[in-house]
Design an enzyme around this catalytic site. Structure first.
Site, mmCIF file in Angstrom:
data_model
loop_
_atom_site.group_PDB
_atom_site.id
_atom_site.type_symbol
_atom_site.label_atom_id
_atom_site.label_comp_id
_atom_site.label_asym_id
_atom_site.label_seq_id
_atom_site.Cartn_x
_atom_site.Cartn_y
_atom_site.Cartn_z
ATOM 1 N N GLY A 80 19.210 32.672 12.263
ATOM 2 C CA GLY A 80 18.782 31.572 11.991
ATOM 3 C C GLY A 80 18.962 30.544 13.186
ATOM 4 O O GLY A 80 19.383 31.075 15.093
ATOM 5 N N CYS A 81 17.936 29.464 13.387
ATOM 6 C CA CYS A 81 18.038 29.328 14.623
ATOM 7 C C CYS A 81 19.002 28.245 15.820
ATOM 8 O O CYS A 81 18.893 29.470 16.774
ATOM 9 C CB CYS A 81 16.687 27.845 14.240
ATOM 10 S SG CYS A 81 17.192 26.886 13.517
ATOM 11 N N TYR A 82 20.513 28.280 14.785
ATOM 12 C CA TYR A 82 21.174 27.718 15.777
ATOM 13 C C TYR A 82 22.085 28.075 16.278
ATOM 14 O O TYR A 82 22.550 28.558 17.178
ATOM 15 C CB TYR A 82 22.022 26.533 14.558
ATOM 16 C CG TYR A 82 21.310 25.231 15.132
ATOM 17 C CD1 TYR A 82 20.811 24.838 15.661
ATOM 18 C CD2 TYR A 82 21.305 24.769 13.430
ATOM 19 C CE1 TYR A 82 20.428 22.949 15.413
ATOM 20 C CE2 TYR A 82 20.420 24.024 13.390
ATOM 21 C CZ TYR A 82 20.084 22.167 14.181
ATOM 22 O OH TYR A 82 19.598 21.147 13.947
#
Lengths: 348, 348, 348, 348
Positions: free
Chosen positions: D166-168
């Site tokens: 995921g990006c985060y």
């Protein structure tokens, strides 16, 4: 191809997977005036280009300092040099303000370097330049070959000095060129530009709070790009050109309102555009009004044409990225033409 | 004046310092369709108004729910009601989509309520309405008094049904009205609008990532505001109107390119504007091209006029806040005229 | 009330419908430093205020020039004066940079004028001021009454010199004050501010192209508002404060991460906030994380509180408009308290 | 290399100057779910990649329609196909919503295709997945190799199924990984994300007027990326993760507030980062707080670290382009690792 990843950050080697392309490195290139928006983007494109080596990038204020420190997007070990140190390259790009490029161009041409000038210094005849800018220091060199690639490809291929077009004229002339045969009587160009077009120097005009949520017309019927556009039209065509500053960074959108001696049916007009541009890699004819986002960060110009039958007027909408097709991208495209390389190398 | 701060949050009393103004509360008002941008802003203005009491605000989806819960900016104890419950008010504002306002207006007029309709339903004659929108359910009521305050003040004062103008036509007609006597031959209006003009319903067009850093022309020579503008011009004037969507929320900027039978010197043209508007509170003549930020959140229209002497054309730039002078603000201004109150109450 | 519309544009009379409010004009007010964001907004609020008359607005650079010409939003006939000409007013607002306000305040206090200083000059004890700013020219006047209205109302009512709080501390202290009794051990404040907070002077940092599409942390654990926040906490509470600049004009949002000696169940914590603020007009407890748009252009602070039960931490989110509750709005609120007027006059 | 410009617009051949790179075309690739932000960008990267051929791009709604018509930035003659038609490729990228990827992955793995899944379906163990999402249709395949390239390079090289992070978590784990040896006690992550992170489906939340000039916290201590981050930390570390939506399109900035068992002097901490990343092409250690603009449209993560000595806390600021290093870019990086190609091909 050998790529030493661990050494990447300390050498000057560009990391492009694509250097040593099919043609190998065929030219060395330099940038004079590398700290503005155009110079920085040009460097980004040239570092990624498969067949040229960027060897010089000048900035008077930053001379001696590493490029990567100031422009973290540029993965290069180069340091900024002074203008006069840009020498011995095959092609030089000038990104200085107008008025300063002329003498640099003179020096480089005398050294045998081919020059692509992104300022306004070589776009107009010397007397017209004087009228809109200032007396020209080297009138004997004006005008350069006007570098609107799609319209002047053969001249550019042979040129020693290319005058890279202004951003507004690039969009306008690509939009109008196919219908010149219709006999243009009257043209209104309502142009909208992003803020990179206003340059990097901070002013009250470019303050975030002056631009965000705002929109303003400027240079009404008096913008310096006007004579450049007029230069591509019939002398008897009347032209009104009004640019506007809009709250975005990159892109120019122009809506052109055209009265012509002959206004054929829409399908015929559309055919003129397809004929002119179907073989062009960087000009798209759009079936709907084009958007800036479709060309942002690309070298593409998109054009939509229609007829307002009620008013008997041709309406054209055209968009480009002002820093790409309107500046650095077209400069690389011109360099490719000058070097005999495929026009899109380093651009897609 | 007594203000019970502790009770503020649980009663319906507006907290304006200014209610019970010099004139006392002279009217009750209601809003039909209060959940969109225009309805919400209208409520904000009316709650702050010194001489009216907002007693009804309808929304079919939110009926029964507290207004403050959905619109935290509105400090009111009102709950949303249903459309048919808006009754018994002196003045009703209709903020429903076009097509729905007509029958609501009929009901309210029959009850003796004066109506200010912010939709398009009463701006055009019924046959023209049918051509651009749909068959009109109450052709006998069309057109309402066209509520461009500065141009129709006396009619508005007496009107039972006011058709609040469209945002684009408000800016265009205020810009063109002073030079109608010059004999307008040809008008090009290049309009730029913020996104509130596209309404609150989420679409792929109004997605943040579709608007931010983007700009697009739409409704080229086919926008429904065109007949409304034409209605204010001579029948023989040709008009091209092209709106654009720009990445900001509030504001309309229009640049108008005008050919006239007679083009006097610039100073004379400017004089026409000063004569028309120097006594107007909400129209400013600007010495430089006006900016959206100067009118954002105000009911002011600012106008700049110049002449492109090379092309023999008058150029006008005009800006308004589309939700204020282009909608809710002008509606309040019209209400003030209808109630005999100072025009600017609740607006400055 | 008599309002001569035709004269509006040439007289100094504010056009507010609401001047000569129930209380009549009770005070004359002046602004020192009127050309920045805060000064201009303050003038807008004061011109609209029902019971004060704005008689002076100074700017050293613009002295002698009409205010309306530079700030078209301000419908006033006032001209900018010089700082020393601001005299004889009941209340003066200082919007000069820190370091300059102190001596102006001294002069005005000596004249008997009550002063609301929006700079940092009177927020800290002189020695703390010296540590974070510079030696204080008038240590004997420090600190002023700290003008966080909801927390210091009685002191403000009697004050001759009010130190209007900084924008970040206003949001932080309103958020933390209700839970001080829980024994705060450790507070992290991650703050996000719009660009008006960085002032009007153009710099490379505030250039549109530096802010748009960007976000940056600055002043990490070293921002000058930190001692002002610490001043409202227990000495043993550790505090980390990190502000960020976000691409919008107005508003501050702070997310606070709090460890306390005692963390009661969420409902009990919420109750502390309701108890503290339910009678406050300008503080709202929100049931969902509040948004900047709900407070933009208002004097309201909205606060949301929850508990991260996994980590045993209280989380608070709070938003204000930095120019309103964070500066000009709170200054007017304080003026109202000082003059015995309803706190919200001129603010809603 | 032969490039037939005139045929460009009607064939499926990518126009990259760089196809047939030094390694030649070594793999065919397909994209399942190509109409969202991630799929479109992935296609742009793969079309430009020197050694892979994009042969399939699926979209259930657009099946049969030319890709270029919907995504004008993609210069390809491909038409969208249906999901089940993506077959026979060497590597498939899944850009479907979570919950849908699992069964597509199963089919493709059974066919011998290597899979890079950009959804959340294979990032967690099946039971943890069920807790945060839903029961997993193919628990036997979970978890895939976690594709945070810099941390799991060797596993990725051999993997049949890579779970692209995921990006985060990408930004968070790259920021925290070098200091894990210090013994992390407590971590607060205050994250700010651009709107592309919220997806392309229009909602009232993603409406331009909901985002512009606004900022909001969401998913406070309950975001689904939290277990993914926790998975990279010691079990006893407490974590609070609060994401915020900010008014920009691309980019994630995270400020991390860290308490550790051992907090060495700043220079020693910095050394840990240099040791971890100096040989990494896509991780830069920044000497000042990094900005989104420095990584926009790149695959680079930039990290800044400092110590708040007053509070005894390590503070880290890290930025990535959420669609590049946070999604499509890292997916291509992983593909390069899987195919034994230089990691940066197609990415610079």
């Amino acid at each position: 191809m050998t790529l030493h990843l661990p050494h990447f950050k300390t050498t000057t080697a560009p990391i492009s997977a694509t250097n040593d392309g099919p043609a190998g490195t065929v030219a060395t290139v330099g940038i004079v005036g590398g700290s503005g928006y155009t110079g920085a983007l040009l460097a980004e494109l040239l570092l990624r280009h498969p067949s040229v080596a960027l060897t010089h990038m000048s900035s008077e204020q930053l001379a001696g300092q590493p490029v990567h420190g100031h422009l973290p997007r540029l993965h290069t070990g180069l340091a900024f040099c002074r203008q006069e140190e840009v020498t011995g390259v095959d092609v030089a790009f000038l990104c200085t303000p107008h008025g300063q490029a002329a003498s640099v161009a003179k020096r480089l041409l005398d050294e045998g370097t081919r020059v692509i000038d992104l300022s306004a210094d070589f776009r107009l005849e010397a007397d017209l330049y004087e009228e809109w800018y200032a007396p020209h220091p080297h009138p004997e060199l004006t005008p350069g070959v006007y570098g609107l690639t799609e319209l002047r490809r053969d001249d550019i291929a042979r040129a020693r000095l290319v005058a890279n077009p202004g951003c507004y004229p690039t969009a306008a002339l690509l939009a109008l060129s196919p219908i010149l045969p219709l006999g243009l009587l009257d043209v209104v160009i309502d142009a909208k530009s992003g803020v990179t077009g206003a340059g990097k120097v901070p002013t009250s005009r470019t303050h975030f709070c002056s631009i965000d949520s705002d929109l303003v017309a400027y240079g009404i019927a008096s913008h310096r790009h006007q004579p450049e556009i007029t230069g591509g039209l019939d002398p008897q065509t009347t032209l009104t050109f009004v640019p506007h500053l809009v709250p975005l960074q990159r892109g120019i959108s122009e809506t052109l309102y055209v009265r012509a001696a002959h206004v054929p049916p829409p399908a015929e007009i559309l055919e003129l555009y397809h004929k002119a541009y179907d073989d062009e890699l960087f000009v798209d004819i759009s079936e709907t009004p084009p958007e800036l986002k479709d060309v942002a960060h690309t070298n593409t110009c998109r054009i939509f044409v229609t007829v307002d039958e009620g008013a008997g007027r041709i309406i054209i909408v055209t968009v480009i990225d002002n820093l790409m097709k309107g500046a650095a991208g077209q400069a690389v495209q011109n360099m490719n033409v000058m070097l005999g390389l495929p026009e899109h190398w380093g651009l897609v």
